[in-house]
Design a protein around this motif. Structure first.
Motif, short mmCIF file in Angstrom:
data_model
loop_
_atom_site.label_atom_id
_atom_site.label_comp_id
_atom_site.label_asym_id
_atom_site.label_seq_id
_atom_site.Cartn_x
_atom_site.Cartn_y
_atom_site.Cartn_z
N LEU A 169 0.98 -1.15 0.10
CA LEU A 169 -0.13 -0.12 -0.02
C LEU A 169 0.82 1.32 -0.03
CD1 LEU A 169 -2.69 -1.35 2.94
CD2 LEU A 169 -2.50 -1.40 0.30
N LEU A 170 0.65 2.15 -0.88
CA LEU A 170 1.29 3.55 -1.01
C LEU A 170 0.61 4.53 -0.82
CD1 LEU A 170 4.06 4.85 -1.67
CD2 LEU A 170 3.49 4.58 -4.16
N TYR A 171 1.11 5.48 0.04
CA TYR A 171 0.54 6.94 0.04
C TYR A 171 1.64 7.97 -0.35
CZ TYR A 171 -1.47 11.06 2.44
OH TYR A 171 -2.11 12.35 2.53
N ILE A 172 1.24 8.83 -0.97
CA ILE A 172 2.30 9.90 -1.77
C ILE A 172 1.76 11.33 -0.89
CG2 ILE A 172 3.07 10.98 -3.49
CD1 ILE A 172 3.92 8.29 -3.84
N ASN A 173 2.87 11.60 -0.20
CA ASN A 173 2.72 12.63 0.63
C ASN A 173 3.26 14.17 0.05
OD1 ASN A 173 1.59 13.70 2.84
ND2 ASN A 173 3.14 13.26 4.39
N THR A 174 2.41 15.10 -0.13
CA THR A 174 2.90 16.06 -0.81
C THR A 174 2.76 17.31 0.06
OG1 THR A 174 0.65 16.69 -1.83
CG2 THR A 174 2.39 15.10 -3.25
#
Length: 277
Positions: free
Chosen positions: A183-188
């Motif tokens: 599972l991947l969460y991209i934080n910007t």
């Protein structure tokens, strides 16, 4: 998974898509449906034979396509598969998505051009329109992409909305392929989330009792699309899965994240329309 649709235009792209469909079909005992669409008036399949005869050039392309389909069906890759072929006329992406909906296809496997494979803009392509309009998952594959085995499935989401159905589909796929799920969460900076909150969102969708191994990752980048591509290049998953929201009626020049990933990724991308649980 019982029925897999493969749109065929007799190019290397669609042939590779057919190979991927066969790979999945052999593991799920599914039937593969090969569909070629001849560009014709949108009501081609509903008008009378007499009316169709007013378009001899379309009729000629239909006959030619049927001959090519018969030849394709004899290819060695289909030896151990249950396969049906179809030739229909109309607006290509509309026929594909309506065929999949009407005949209750479980998956569409379609060839996709990459950034280094065409001088044409990806915007407005058949693949892009099918991804946007399909009611079932769409697996987009490049001409040279491989899918001989799937050991690691990467799923990208912000995990803010209810994605239970998508997770269920991914778990089923992982069980079939004997794969793990990342599972991947991209934080910007524009949509920053602290680590504890992001981890809590992801852990909510990791089943407590499952044969499938899960891992979760948080990746920081200034741009979500670039972050996804950078993570993919670093971790090298075998399959990317993501949710695409219904974009029917929106201008084709408005690229979604799914469009961008399909265009740039070297590996197959499985996009799923979010359904209410």
């Amino acid at each position: 998974m019982k029925n897999i649709l493969v749109p065929v235009d007799f190019s290397a792209f669609s042939f590779n898509a057919a190979r991927k469909a066969v790979f999945i079909a052999e593991k799920t005992n599914a039937e593969v449906h090969l569909l070629h669409v001849v560009n014709a008036p949108s009501d081609w399949n509903s008008i009378s034979l007499q009316a169709q005869q007013e378009f001899p050039e379309v009729e000629a392309r239909v006959v030619e396509a049927e001959m090519k389909m018969e030849k394709l069906l004899n290819d060695a890759i289909f030896e151990r598969s249950k396969v049906k072929t179809y030739v229909q006329g109309g607006t290509i992406y509309e026929v594909i998505t309506e065929f999949a909906r009407h005949r209750k296809m479980d998956l569409i496997t379609i060839g996709a051009h990459g950034a280094d494979e065409t001088k044409e803009l990806f915007v407005g392509s058949t693949t892009q329109r099918v991804i946007r309009m399909a009611t079932c998952p769409v697996l987009s594959v490049k001409k040279n992409s491989e899918l001989k085995s799937v050991d690691r499935i990467l799923f990208l989401s912000d995990f803010e909305e209810d994605i239970s159905n998508a997770i269920e589909t991914i778990i089923q796929l992982a069980e079939i392929m004997a794969a793990s799920v990342e599972l991947l969460y991209i934080n910007t900076p524009a949509n920053f989330t602290d680590t504890e909150t992001a981890e809590a969102r992801m852990s909510k969708y990791i089943p407590k009792a499952s044969k499938v191994k899960f891992q979760s990752f948080i990746y920081n980048d200034f741009d979500k699309d670039k972050g996804m591509l950078a993570f993919m290049k670093r971790n090298k998953p075998d399959l990317i899965t993501m949710i695409t929201h219904a974009r029917k009626g929106k201008p084709a020049y408005l690229l979604s994240m799914t469009d961008t990933i399909v265009f740039h990724a070297d590996i197959p991308v499985l996009s799923m329309v979010l359904r209410k649980p």
